[in-house]
Design a protein around this motif. Structure first.
Motif, PDB file in Angstrom:
ATOM      1  N   GLY A   1       0.798  -1.207   0.000  1.00 28.63           N
ATOM      2  CA  GLY A   1       0.000   0.000   0.000  1.00 28.63           C
ATOM      3  C   GLY A   1       0.837   1.266   0.000  1.00 28.63           C
ATOM      4  O   GLY A   1       2.072   1.224  -0.066  1.00 28.63           O
ATOM      5  N   TRP A   2       0.131   2.378   0.054  1.00 27.06           N
ATOM      6  CA  TRP A   2       0.753   3.700  -0.022  1.00 27.06           C
ATOM      7  C   TRP A   2       0.128   4.659   0.983  1.00 27.06           C
ATOM      8  O   TRP A   2      -1.081   4.600   1.249  1.00 27.06           O
ATOM      9  CB  TRP A   2       0.547   4.301  -1.420  1.00 27.06           C
ATOM     10  N   GLU A   3       0.973   5.539   1.507  1.00 27.38           N
ATOM     11  CA  GLU A   3       0.482   6.768   2.116  1.00 27.38           C
ATOM     12  C   GLU A   3       0.369   7.779   0.994  1.00 27.38           C
ATOM     13  O   GLU A   3       1.354   8.061   0.302  1.00 27.38           O
ATOM     14  CB  GLU A   3       1.444   7.293   3.185  1.00 27.38           C
ATOM     15  N   LEU A   4      -0.808   8.323   0.815  1.00 29.65           N
ATOM     16  CA  LEU A   4      -1.068   9.288  -0.249  1.00 29.65           C
ATOM     17  C   LEU A   4      -1.192  10.677   0.375  1.00 29.65           C
ATOM     18  O   LEU A   4      -2.164  10.955   1.089  1.00 29.65           O
ATOM     19  CB  LEU A   4      -2.334   8.911  -1.003  1.00 29.65           C
ATOM     20  N   HIS A   5      -0.203  11.519   0.129  1.00 23.25           N
ATOM     21  CA  HIS A   5      -0.179  12.864   0.695  1.00 23.25           C
ATOM     22  C   HIS A   5      -0.533  13.863  -0.399  1.00 23.25           C
ATOM     23  O   HIS A   5       0.008  13.793  -1.505  1.00 23.25           O
ATOM     24  CB  HIS A   5       1.200  13.176   1.260  1.00 23.25           C
ATOM     25  N   MET A   6      -1.429  14.774  -0.074  1.00 23.83           N
ATOM     26  CA  MET A   6      -1.915  15.705  -1.097  1.00 23.83           C
ATOM     27  C   MET A   6      -2.309  17.019  -0.440  1.00 23.83           C
ATOM     28  O   MET A   6      -2.629  17.053   0.764  1.00 23.83           O
ATOM     29  CB  MET A   6      -3.131  15.099  -1.807  1.00 23.83           C
ATOM     30  N   PRO A   7      -2.307  18.113  -1.199  1.00 24.90           N
ATOM     31  CA  PRO A   7      -2.835  19.363  -0.646  1.00 24.90           C
ATOM     32  C   PRO A   7      -4.263  19.159  -0.148  1.00 24.90           C
ATOM     33  O   PRO A   7      -5.024  18.373  -0.728  1.00 24.90           O
ATOM     34  CB  PRO A   7      -2.785  20.326  -1.848  1.00 24.90           C
ATOM     35  N   VAL A   8      -4.631  19.848   0.904  1.00 23.40           N
ATOM     36  CA  VAL A   8      -5.923  19.585   1.545  1.00 23.40           C
ATOM     37  C   VAL A   8      -7.086  19.746   0.569  1.00 23.40           C
ATOM     38  O   VAL A   8      -8.088  19.021   0.659  1.00 23.40           O
ATOM     39  CB  VAL A   8      -6.122  20.484   2.781  1.00 23.40           C
ATOM     40  N   ASP A   9      -6.982  20.652  -0.389  1.00 25.25           N
ATOM     41  CA  ASP A   9      -8.075  20.859  -1.335  1.00 25.25           C
ATOM     42  C   ASP A   9      -8.288  19.653  -2.236  1.00 25.25           C
ATOM     43  O   ASP A   9      -9.372  19.496  -2.820  1.00 25.25           O
ATOM     44  CB  ASP A   9      -7.806  22.098  -2.190  1.00 25.25           C
ATOM     45  N   ALA A  10      -7.272  18.806  -2.356  1.00 29.55           N
ATOM     46  CA  ALA A  10      -7.377  17.637  -3.234  1.00 29.55           C
ATOM     47  C   ALA A  10      -7.936  16.419  -2.523  1.00 29.55           C
ATOM     48  O   ALA A  10      -8.270  15.416  -3.157  1.00 29.55           O
ATOM     49  CB  ALA A  10      -6.002  17.302  -3.817  1.00 29.55           C
ATOM     50  N   ALA A  11      -8.071  16.470  -1.188  1.00 28.26           N
ATOM     51  CA  ALA A  11      -8.431  15.270  -0.433  1.00 28.26           C
ATOM     52  C   ALA A  11      -9.806  14.743  -0.811  1.00 28.26           C
ATOM     53  O   ALA A  11     -10.001  13.528  -0.959  1.00 28.26           O
ATOM     54  CB  ALA A  11      -8.369  15.561   1.065  1.00 28.26           C
ATOM     55  N   GLY A  12     -10.781  15.621  -0.961  1.00 28.04           N
ATOM     56  CA  GLY A  12     -12.134  15.175  -1.279  1.00 28.04           C
ATOM     57  C   GLY A  12     -12.217  14.433  -2.602  1.00 28.04           C
ATOM     58  O   GLY A  12     -12.717  13.293  -2.653  1.00 28.04           O
ATOM     59  N   PRO A  13     -11.748  15.034  -3.701  1.00 27.77           N
ATOM     60  CA  PRO A  13     -11.791  14.319  -4.976  1.00 27.77           C
ATOM     61  C   PRO A  13     -11.019  12.999  -4.965  1.00 27.77           C
ATOM     62  O   PRO A  13     -11.473  12.008  -5.556  1.00 27.77           O
ATOM     63  CB  PRO A  13     -11.159  15.316  -5.948  1.00 27.77           C
ATOM     64  N   VAL A  14      -9.875  12.956  -4.307  1.00 25.63           N
ATOM     65  CA  VAL A  14      -9.096  11.719  -4.264  1.00 25.63           C
ATOM     66  C   VAL A  14      -9.835  10.658  -3.460  1.00 25.63           C
ATOM     67  O   VAL A  14      -9.914   9.490  -3.870  1.00 25.63           O
ATOM     68  CB  VAL A  14      -7.690  11.983  -3.683  1.00 25.63           C
ATOM     69  N   PHE A  15     -10.378  11.039  -2.320  1.00 25.01           N
ATOM     70  CA  PHE A  15     -11.130  10.090  -1.512  1.00 25.01           C
ATOM     71  C   PHE A  15     -12.308   9.530  -2.297  1.00 25.01           C
ATOM     72  O   PHE A  15     -12.546   8.309  -2.314  1.00 25.01           O
ATOM     73  CB  PHE A  15     -11.627  10.790  -0.238  1.00 25.01           C
ATOM     74  N   ASP A  16     -13.061  10.403  -2.961  1.00 27.96           N
ATOM     75  CA  ASP A  16     -14.224   9.948  -3.721  1.00 27.96           C
ATOM     76  C   ASP A  16     -13.820   8.991  -4.833  1.00 27.96           C
ATOM     77  O   ASP A  16     -14.485   7.962  -5.053  1.00 27.96           O
ATOM     78  CB  ASP A  16     -14.966  11.144  -4.312  1.00 27.96           C
ATOM     79  N   ALA A  17     -12.730   9.303  -5.514  1.00 27.81           N
ATOM     80  CA  ALA A  17     -12.279   8.438  -6.612  1.00 27.81           C
ATOM     81  C   ALA A  17     -11.890   7.062  -6.090  1.00 27.81           C
ATOM     82  O   ALA A  17     -12.231   6.027  -6.696  1.00 27.81           O
ATOM     83  CB  ALA A  17     -11.106   9.093  -7.337  1.00 27.81           C
ATOM     84  N   LEU A  18     -11.176   7.030  -4.976  1.00 28.39           N
ATOM     85  CA  LEU A  18     -10.749   5.748  -4.418  1.00 28.39           C
ATOM     86  C   LEU A  18     -11.946   4.938  -3.916  1.00 28.39           C
ATOM     87  O   LEU A  18     -12.024   3.727  -4.139  1.00 28.39           O
ATOM     88  CB  LEU A  18      -9.758   5.986  -3.277  1.00 28.39           C
ATOM     89  N   MET A  19     -12.880   5.576  -3.240  1.00 27.78           N
ATOM     90  CA  MET A  19     -14.036   4.840  -2.722  1.00 27.78           C
ATOM     91  C   MET A  19     -14.942   4.348  -3.848  1.00 27.78           C
ATOM     92  O   MET A  19     -15.442   3.215  -3.811  1.00 27.78           O
ATOM     93  CB  MET A  19     -14.825   5.730  -1.761  1.00 27.78           C
ATOM     94  N   ASP A  20     -15.139   5.182  -4.879  1.00 34.22           N
ATOM     95  CA  ASP A  20     -16.002   4.772  -5.987  1.00 34.22           C
ATOM     96  C   ASP A  20     -15.380   3.605  -6.753  1.00 34.22           C
ATOM     97  O   ASP A  20     -16.041   2.578  -6.994  1.00 34.22           O
ATOM     98  CB  ASP A  20     -16.247   5.949  -6.924  1.00 34.22           C
ATOM     99  N   ALA A  21     -14.113   3.754  -7.128  1.00 39.45           N
ATOM    100  CA  ALA A  21     -13.461   2.681  -7.882  1.00 39.45           C
ATOM    101  C   ALA A  21     -13.204   1.462  -7.013  1.00 39.45           C
ATOM    102  O   ALA A  21     -13.100   0.337  -7.521  1.00 39.45           O
ATOM    103  CB  ALA A  21     -12.135   3.195  -8.468  1.00 39.45           C
TER     104      ALA A  21
END
Length: 813
Positions: free
Chosen positions: A632-652
């Motif tokens: 696995g990975w720790e995925l670090h991102m600017p706070v504004d990107a957290a929502g879209p990344v979370f949604d993409a991971l949960m949906d896929a």
């Protein structure tokens, strides 16, 4: 006329029992040039009206050791100084009125055994034999600590002050501190209403005034004075001078003998704070107005326990303010904001019991630059910028006071002043029925409640209501894929021409040699102990990204900054700027392939790599590292990107069986994998070689690093202790830490952490097994082991390798 010296090596501020003890130990043990300043007269704050109970048992081995030292000191101090201390070793009783409290006492008895403290378990009748005036109709049992006792707080303080003078310390009363001088981030002088005093170090033992004194130096001292009441009665039949102290926590009250009568007080759930806007000028040897309405519940409970109180006369009610802190632990150590400025305050109603040991420890810390033992639970660096907010501190401190005598449930969370700090995913996680805990003000998901269950913790001394749900999260991580929000991680960046060279010096492990790699490393202190435990990612030749635990933000940041003096490097705390999602499980790579065009094969992104990848059109820093033992990975991102990344991971992730998971699953997963937790399994007094982490120390490299000489000495000598895993098959046992380890029936240590491993189906604990003649794997394997859990002995299996995937095949898949 008051004469004040114009210089001293160490200036102690505050003439209560803590300040007097610190001055005494600085002078006696270190022959320091000590000047103690008291704005009024000695003991005029909380010391003079303290109740004076001295109990020794705490959940920390180090704090228990400090309290034991207090008892030893108080028993000999009068002979040294000629001043009476009122010390009386009459023992201490603690009562249990229900089964949950009795389980707590059984756990405390195990802890006492682990820490070398005698504690006897008694029947109600045996307890009454020791304390005849009490009614025992509702008792389940009791515990008796024969070495506990009571003292006269003012007398002990005056005796310590005389002892300090005998050893060369100077004490001046009637001098108020008005400010400080600093240079280069270091204390240089104390300013007073009687002039300037040049000094090398300052120790703020100002008690209730410590917050205000700290602010004069730009130092945050999070405490709040709270009103504490107790009464003194006329003589009562059956109350003799040898009567033990008595704590009745289920009724929230305590008793001690006082001139043939009783001193009785308690800790109500709705305490009243005092001096919220500052302590009034001239407050000295004063009490607050009596509040009998507020005290009435204590009085009713006391009469039920001691019926004779119904007819006893009350000589006096004492209502005095005392300092409490947001977590119920006192404050020691060097302030992270200012070198040479030390703090010793906030003793939460056990300052008399703590004073001897706390003064000894603080004196050693001041003179040696490091604590004499693991004192993380009271270290001032456990706080953060959040604790500069007086309203937040006040709300949390009120709750901490109210919990003083409540049952200490395993895994219990504070409820007040929440939410305060939240990740950008807080709303999304709450919609998914997250049950949050709080760490340094951050809301963090502990577990996720399935539909049809109440999303909240139900306290339990056994398996809690979240046990099965956490097991499902655990299994998702082991068998499919799980997503954790770890945005509260403390995150730092270091950059500049001198960054690499200085980091190589600070880190015990090799620094990543090229950009795109990361290293797990400890940072050692000069004694070779583990000061920090973190990961360092090299983003460029002169730029590094450092990640550590949420609770260690202030500590680790202060430690690193301290080592950067003179380096051509900039160091920045970027915690709030970056969110962190941790994606773990055997299907993590498949899911990443579904959301990112990046090549994340083992060849392109091996374990220990860091890459920038795109997910949902967002730039993400992907660190291939794990604290759960899975791909696995720790995925670090600017706070504004957290929502879209979370949604993409949960949906896929739906087709991969993804599950959001929390910190309790992380704890179970890391126990199976044998990963250490700083502050529990590894501390500044533990060597990496004792902790089984010698592989992460670059002794063979020939590269110099901080703590190298001490580390090499430990590595070359026979070890006196070694961290080992122990498992118990019986599911009825519940490991929470501090359980006694027996080897061939003989105590050899205690668990530093413990929990349940869902994959292996066993209780798992870790602890240091000690032997003065040396510990090695052969000696360890030659023993037969068991654990004492809440008074019961359970056979245990020894593990010198992780219970799960010892070859790291899954981790590096």
């Amino acid at each position: 006329m008051t004469t004040v010296p114009d210089q001293a090596q160490v200036v102690v501020i505050g003439g209560g029992i803590i300040g007097c003890s610190t001055a005494y130990h600085l002078a006696r043990d270190h022959k320091a040039d000590v000047l103690l300043l008291e704005r009024g007269r000695l003991t005029n704050g909380s010391t003079w009206h303290a109740a004076g109970l001295v109990g020794q048992l705490r959940t920390s081995a180090s704090i228990t050791r400090l309290l034991k030292y207090s008892v030893e000191l108080y028993s000999t101090l009068e002979a040294e100084t000629g001043l009476a201390t009122g010390w009386k070793q009459n023992g201490g009783l603690r009562l249990a009125c229900n089964r949950d409290r009795w389980t707590e006492i059984l756990r405390q008895a195990t802890t006492a055994r682990s820490f070398g403290l005698e504690m006897q378990l008694l029947t109600p009748a045996e307890a009454q034999d020791l304390w005849p005036p009490m009614d025992i109709g509702d008792l389940v049992g009791a515990a008796f600590l024969p070495t506990d006792g009571q003292a006269s707080p003012s007398d002990i303080a005056q005796s310590l002050a005389k002892g300090a003078r005998m050893h060369g310390a100077r004490i001046v009363e009637g001098v108020a501190v008005t400010g400080f001088e600093t240079a280069g981030g270091r204390i240089t002088a104390v300013l007073t209403d009687h002039g300037r005093i040049a000094c090398q170090k300052v120790v703020n033992c100002g008690g209730m005034w410590a917050k205000a004194v700290g602010r004069l130096a730009g130092v945050s001292v999070p405490l709040q004075p709270v009103q504490h009441q107790y009464v003194l009665t006329e003589p009562i039949a059956g109350v003799t001078p040898t009567l033990p102290t008595l704590r009745d926590p289920d009724r929230l009250i305590y008793f001690k003998e006082e001139v043939g009568g009783l001193s009785m007080g308690g800790y109500e759930p709705n305490p009243i704070t005092w001096a919220e806007n500052g302590i009034p000028d001239g407050f000295e040897f004063q009490l607050l107005a009596e509040d009998w309405d507020h005290f009435e519940p204590h009085m009713c409970q006391a009469i039920e326990r001691v019926p004779a109180l119904q007819h006893a006369g009350v000589k006096q009610m004492i209502n005095g303010p005392e300092s409490f802190t947001p977590d119920g632990n006192f404050i020691l150590g060097e302030a992270p904001e200012l070198k040479g400025f030390f703090v010793g305050c906030g003793f939460n109603a056990f300052g008399i019991a703590s004073a001897g040991g706390a003064g000894w420890a603080l004196a050693g810390w001041v003179m040696d630059g490091a604590p004499p033992m693991d004192l993380w639970v009271v270290d001032i660096r456990r706080f953060s910028g959040l604790h500069r907010d007086d309203s937040w501190v006040r709300a949390r401190t009120v709750e901490a006071y109210g919990r003083h005598y409540t049952i200490a449930w395993p895994h219990e969370e504070y409820a007040s002043a929440r939410p305060r700090l939240v990740s950008p995913l807080y709303g999304r996680l709450k919609e998914r029925r997250a049950v949050f805990g709080s760490k340094l003000g951050w809301e963090r998901p502990n577990w996720f409640a399935p539909e049809g269950t109440e999303p909240g913790d139900v306290p339990s001394q056994g398996r809690a209501n979240w046990f099965d749900a956490v097991g499902d999260e655990h299994r998702a991580c082991r068998e499919a894929v799980a997503l954790f929000d770890q945005s509260s991680f403390a995150k730092f960046e270091m950059r500049g021409p001198g960054a690499a060279e200085r980091l190589e010096w600070i880190c015990a492990n090799r620094l990543p040699r090229e950009p795109g790699r990361l290293a797990y490393t400890q940072m050692l202190n000069p004694r070779g102990g583990i000061e920090c435990d973190l990961t360092v990612a090299r983003l460029a030749e002169d730029r590094f990204y450092i990640v550590t635990g949420t609770g260690f933000r202030t500590h680790d940041g202060a430690w690193i900054r301290e080592q950067l003096e003179g380096a051509d490097a900039a160091f920045e705390d970027v915690t709030e700027g970056w969110a962190t999602l941790t994606l773990m499980g055997p299907l993590a790579r498949d899911l990443m392939a579904a959301v990112s065009p990046a090549d994340l094969s083992n060849a392109a992104a091996p374990f220990g790599s860091v890459r920038e990848v795109a997910i949902a059109g967002q730039a993400v820093r992907a660190l291939r590292v794990s604290y759960v033992g899975e791909l696995g990975w720790e995925l670090h991102m600017p706070v504004d990107a957290a929502g879209p990344v979370f949604d993409a991971l949960m949906d896929a992730g739906e087709r991969f069986g993804i599950r959001p998971a929390g910190y309790r699953a992380i704890e179970s997963l890391r126990l199976e994998k044998g990963y250490r937790a700083w502050g529990a399994d590894i501390t500044p007094t533990d060597s990496p070689f004792e902790a089984g982490l010698g592989w992460a120390v670059k002794l063979k490299s020939g590269i110099g690093f901080l703590g190298r000489e001490a580390a090499a000495a430990v590595a070359a000598a026979p070890l006196k202790k070694l961290l080992a895993g122990l498992s118990v098959a019986d599911p009825a046992a519940v490991l929470v830490g501090r359980e006694t380890i027996l080897r061939d029936g003989v105590p050899v240590g205690y668990l530093t952490s413990g929990g349940w491993g869902y994959t292996v189906g066993r209780n798992i604990g870790y602890g240091y097994i000690r032997n003065p003649d040396g510990v090695d794997p052969a000696w360890l394997r030659d023993g037969r082991y068991s654990l004492v859990v809440a008074g019961d002995e359970h056979p245990a299996d020894l593990h010198l390798e992780p219970l799960y995937d010892p070859g790291n095949a899954r981790l590096k898949a």
